[in-house]
Motif scaffolding. Sequence first.
Motif, PDB file in Angstrom:
ATOM      1  N   LEU A 112       0.887  -1.324   0.013  1.00 46.36           N
ATOM      2  CA  LEU A 112       0.149   0.150  -0.058  1.00 46.36           C
ATOM      3  C   LEU A 112       0.820   1.157  -0.019  1.00 46.36           C
ATOM      4  CD1 LEU A 112      -3.028  -0.329   0.025  1.00 46.36           C
ATOM      5  CD2 LEU A 112      -3.148   0.258   2.312  1.00 46.36           C
ATOM      6  N   VAL A 113       2.102   1.130   0.962  1.00 47.20           N
ATOM      7  CA  VAL A 113       2.854   2.159   0.745  1.00 47.20           C
ATOM      8  C   VAL A 113       3.638   2.546  -0.522  1.00 47.20           C
ATOM      9  CG1 VAL A 113       5.058   3.179   2.004  1.00 47.20           C
ATOM     10  CG2 VAL A 113       3.474   1.961   3.133  1.00 47.20           C
ATOM     11  N   ALA A 114       3.760   1.491  -1.263  1.00 47.15           N
ATOM     12  CA  ALA A 114       4.410   1.499  -2.625  1.00 47.15           C
ATOM     13  C   ALA A 114       3.155   2.236  -3.390  1.00 47.15           C
ATOM     14  CB  ALA A 114       4.965   0.212  -2.991  1.00 47.15           C
ATOM     15  N   LEU A 115       2.099   1.501  -3.216  1.00 42.37           N
ATOM     16  CA  LEU A 115       1.027   2.195  -4.194  1.00 42.37           C
ATOM     17  C   LEU A 115       0.861   3.720  -4.023  1.00 42.37           C
ATOM     18  CD1 LEU A 115      -1.618   0.614  -5.363  1.00 42.37           C
ATOM     19  CD2 LEU A 115      -2.610   1.844  -3.505  1.00 42.37           C
ATOM     20  N   ALA A 116       0.963   3.932  -2.756  1.00 39.97           N
ATOM     21  CA  ALA A 116       0.513   5.699  -2.626  1.00 39.97           C
ATOM     22  C   ALA A 116       1.782   6.299  -3.217  1.00 39.97           C
ATOM     23  CB  ALA A 116       0.688   5.843  -1.056  1.00 39.97           C
ATOM     24  N   GLY A 117       3.134   5.896  -3.131  1.00 37.00           N
ATOM     25  CA  GLY A 117       4.115   6.689  -3.255  1.00 37.00           C
ATOM     26  C   GLY A 117       4.576   6.196  -4.904  1.00 37.00           C
ATOM     27  N   GLY A 118       4.166   5.433  -5.284  1.00 32.06           N
ATOM     28  CA  GLY A 118       4.806   5.138  -6.687  1.00 32.06           C
ATOM     29  C   GLY A 118       3.863   5.590  -7.798  1.00 32.06           C
ATOM     30  N   PHE A 119       2.567   5.617  -7.412  1.00 34.89           N
ATOM     31  CA  PHE A 119       1.537   5.863  -8.647  1.00 34.89           C
ATOM     32  C   PHE A 119       1.683   7.249  -9.400  1.00 34.89           C
ATOM     33  CE2 PHE A 119      -1.390   2.425  -7.820  1.00 34.89           C
ATOM     34  CZ  PHE A 119      -1.662   2.086  -9.146  1.00 34.89           C
ATOM     35  N   ALA A 120       1.751   6.974 -10.834  1.00 35.90           N
ATOM     36  CA  ALA A 120       1.395   8.167 -11.571  1.00 35.90           C
ATOM     37  C   ALA A 120      -0.118   8.444 -11.363  1.00 35.90           C
ATOM     38  CB  ALA A 120       1.949   7.927 -12.744  1.00 35.90           C
ATOM     39  N   GLU A 132      -2.359   9.898 -13.047  1.00 37.77           N
ATOM     40  CA  GLU A 132      -3.140   9.383 -14.341  1.00 37.77           C
ATOM     41  C   GLU A 132      -3.401   7.864 -14.093  1.00 37.77           C
ATOM     42  OE1 GLU A 132      -0.577  11.215 -14.317  1.00 37.77           O
ATOM     43  OE2 GLU A 132       0.992  10.327 -15.588  1.00 37.77           O
ATOM     44  N   ALA A 133      -2.626   6.949 -13.714  1.00 41.11           N
ATOM     45  CA  ALA A 133      -3.113   5.573 -13.504  1.00 41.11           C
ATOM     46  C   ALA A 133      -4.010   5.309 -12.493  1.00 41.11           C
ATOM     47  CB  ALA A 133      -1.561   4.935 -13.005  1.00 41.11           C
ATOM     48  N   LEU A 134      -4.488   6.279 -11.736  1.00 37.20           N
ATOM     49  CA  LEU A 134      -5.430   5.926 -10.723  1.00 37.20           C
ATOM     50  C   LEU A 134      -6.782   6.008 -11.454  1.00 37.20           C
ATOM     51  CD1 LEU A 134      -3.861   8.186  -7.809  1.00 37.20           C
ATOM     52  CD2 LEU A 134      -4.000   5.459  -7.864  1.00 37.20           C
ATOM     53  N   THR A 135      -7.172   4.802 -12.066  1.00 36.79           N
ATOM     54  CA  THR A 135      -8.439   4.924 -12.791  1.00 36.79           C
ATOM     55  C   THR A 135      -9.509   4.791 -11.599  1.00 36.79           C
ATOM     56  OG1 THR A 135      -8.507   2.487 -12.704  1.00 36.79           O
ATOM     57  CG2 THR A 135      -7.631   3.319 -14.482  1.00 36.79           C
ATOM     58  N   PRO A 136     -10.583   5.240 -12.175  1.00 38.65           N
ATOM     59  CA  PRO A 136     -11.915   5.163 -11.223  1.00 38.65           C
ATOM     60  C   PRO A 136     -12.124   3.627 -10.600  1.00 38.65           C
ATOM     61  CG  PRO A 136     -12.664   6.388 -13.217  1.00 38.65           C
ATOM     62  CD  PRO A 136     -11.113   5.799 -13.587  1.00 38.65           C
ATOM     63  N   GLU A 137     -11.765   2.640 -11.421  1.00 41.90           N
ATOM     64  CA  GLU A 137     -11.951   1.300 -10.862  1.00 41.90           C
ATOM     65  C   GLU A 137     -11.027   1.007  -9.875  1.00 41.90           C
ATOM     66  OE1 GLU A 137     -11.528   2.287 -14.318  1.00 41.90           O
ATOM     67  OE2 GLU A 137     -13.581   2.197 -14.790  1.00 41.90           O
ATOM     68  N   LEU A 138      -9.820   1.499 -10.025  1.00 44.72           N
ATOM     69  CA  LEU A 138      -8.638   1.393  -9.195  1.00 44.72           C
ATOM     70  C   LEU A 138      -9.129   1.988  -7.752  1.00 44.72           C
ATOM     71  CD1 LEU A 138      -5.213   0.844 -10.089  1.00 44.72           C
ATOM     72  CD2 LEU A 138      -5.581   1.995  -8.006  1.00 44.72           C
ATOM     73  N   VAL A 139      -9.464   3.013  -7.841  1.00 40.90           N
ATOM     74  CA  VAL A 139      -9.892   3.699  -6.491  1.00 40.90           C
ATOM     75  C   VAL A 139     -11.219   3.287  -6.084  1.00 40.90           C
ATOM     76  CG1 VAL A 139     -10.610   5.957  -5.652  1.00 40.90           C
ATOM     77  CG2 VAL A 139      -9.007   6.173  -7.386  1.00 40.90           C
ATOM     78  N   LEU A 181      -2.607   8.442   2.701  1.00 37.87           N
ATOM     79  CA  LEU A 181      -2.610   9.809   2.046  1.00 37.87           C
ATOM     80  C   LEU A 181      -1.630  10.613   2.262  1.00 37.87           C
ATOM     81  CD1 LEU A 181      -6.439  11.080   2.323  1.00 37.87           C
ATOM     82  CD2 LEU A 181      -5.183  10.248   0.211  1.00 37.87           C
ATOM     83  N   ASP A 182      -0.947  10.526   3.410  1.00 39.28           N
ATOM     84  CA  ASP A 182       0.108  11.166   4.000  1.00 39.28           C
ATOM     85  C   ASP A 182       1.408  10.888   3.360  1.00 39.28           C
ATOM     86  OD1 ASP A 182       0.934  13.171   6.017  1.00 39.28           O
ATOM     87  OD2 ASP A 182       2.013  11.561   6.933  1.00 39.28           O
ATOM     88  N   ALA A 183       1.373   9.598   2.933  1.00 35.26           N
ATOM     89  CA  ALA A 183       2.562   8.858   2.313  1.00 35.26           C
ATOM     90  C   ALA A 183       2.673   9.255   0.784  1.00 35.26           C
ATOM     91  CB  ALA A 183       2.492   7.280   2.371  1.00 35.26           C
ATOM     92  N   ALA A 184       1.352   9.730   0.237  1.00 36.83           N
ATOM     93  CA  ALA A 184       1.330   9.999  -1.084  1.00 36.83           C
ATOM     94  C   ALA A 184       1.698  11.464  -1.494  1.00 36.83           C
ATOM     95  CB  ALA A 184      -0.048   9.761  -1.658  1.00 36.83           C
ATOM     96  N   PRO A 185       2.536  11.572  -2.655  1.00 38.04           N
ATOM     97  CA  PRO A 185       2.672  13.267  -3.008  1.00 38.04           C
ATOM     98  C   PRO A 185       1.230  13.706  -3.367  1.00 38.04           C
ATOM     99  CG  PRO A 185       3.530  11.397  -4.677  1.00 38.04           C
ATOM    100  CD  PRO A 185       2.695  10.802  -3.670  1.00 38.04           C
ATOM    101  N   ALA A 186       1.385  15.152  -3.521  1.00 40.01           N
ATOM    102  CA  ALA A 186       0.158  15.738  -3.472  1.00 40.01           C
ATOM    103  C   ALA A 186      -0.803  15.385  -4.855  1.00 40.01           C
ATOM    104  CB  ALA A 186       0.589  17.421  -3.839  1.00 40.01           C
TER     105      ALA A 186
END
Length: 490
Positions: free
Chosen positions: A425-433, A435-442, A466-471
């Motif tokens: 989950l940490v990797a997900l928060a930090g590493g996602f672009a 635009e890769a966060l599709t509605p289905e994924l969210v 959220l805290d681990a994720a970039p703005a």
Amino acid sequence: MSDTAGTGALPVQGIPAARVLDEIRALRAADRPTHGGRLFAYVYDPGVAGLDELAQAAYAESAHVNGLDPTAFPSLLAMENALVGAAAKLLGGGPGTSAPDVVGSVTGGGTESLLLAVKAARDARPDLAEPRIVVPASGHAAFAKAAHYLRVTLDPVPVDPVTLRPAVAAMAAAIRPETVLVVASAPSYAHGVVDPVAEIAAVAADAGVRCHVDACFGGWALPWLRRLGAPVPPFDFAVPGVTSISVDLHKYAYAPKGVSVLLHRDPASRAPQYFAYADWPGYTMVNPVIASTRSGGPIAAAYATLRHLGEDGYLRLAASTRDAVAGLAAAVRATDGLRLMAEPESTVVCFTADDPELDLFVLVDELTARGWHTQPQLRYADLPASVHLTVTAAVAPRVAEFSPALADAVAAARAAGPVVLPPELVALAGGFAPEALTPELVAGLAEGLGLDGGVPDRMAVVNTLLDAAPAAVRERLLAEFVGLLQRPAW
Ligand SMILES: Cc1ncc(COP(=O)(O)O)c(C=O)c1O
């Protein structure tokens, strides 16, 4: 809701008034408490008996009046002018001051006032193809929204991690030939600190650029606190170079929601705020603000609130608020592992944790479980995550209960220990672009986090994620999530 009526707003057959009100009250039961001094964000409660009833009656009196045309409804014009006059007088303008020609408009809220301050500054410089605004990083997000809506470039200036203010030299250095507006906050929402307004206004004036003071939050609190003896630095029209100021009446003027005032030092500065259009077959539209049709309700309610409370009422409320701030800050200081982000200088108490065993987001949940609703703020640049408390007069009688509740919540948060996110989950928060966060994924993520049925009471895991994720990832996740919530009810 009954089955026959459905959950949509339009039943096949209309239902009796009393039942409709019961339905609304039943819906409201899920809300956070707007009154009683235990909700430290979103609402401003003076705790004055009878004030709600007065504001509601005034609201009802003018709810159907339309601010679209001040000549058709002079009552609204009179009340609007009275509100602007009161705000101007409180903020160093009007007859006998150094800003005798100050004018203004009533808007629907702080964000609208800021959008219009940026629009006026932008449209005053039609010669610039690519206008820009200089805003401290602690400036309200509404400036970013204004920049986005109005296609103006935002030049954020970092704030010092200790003073939480921008350096004046950095503000000066950020001003370019294309800059149309320089901003200072009095105070900032997140930490409640007042920017060095006089110095910022001076560098703006030297560059021939407008300077807006965002006093949306504090404009109706700081002047009373100053009269009570607090060392409030100059931030209003008494400061040379300040060209416009916003102050929200639905915050510390304790009016119901939907009223802010945007003031300009003179009519010429305000002129580019207006929109007028005659090139169509209908009525010529002349709009000082963003909305065209405007209900008179909020304006009448604010007018009634100001007239009823008066200067003596606001001074009393400011004294209670000041005492509440002092009491809450003392409770924080007395707690091992917590640290005030700044010594309170207005009506905000903001603290962080400097002990890794004390997880702030778990603490927020523990406070919520005890009926105290605080606002978590995520880490930003070199600032740690923090907890924000907007303090209003209604908090004063509660302060004595807050200290033991805080101690209890801290003990429970320590016992529970910090949130540990699964590494994926940490990797997900930090590493996602983003635009890769599709509605289905969210949607899948929301379900996995237990958010598919709305917002649960315990939010520490979500906040940690959220805290681990970039703005940009935070923005995208939350926009998708709110989109999931906003679905038609049939
Ligand atoms: C300093 C400041 N400016 C602007 C705003 C935006 O006001 P509104 O939420 O009324 O649009 C806020 C809201 O908290 C604020 O604190």
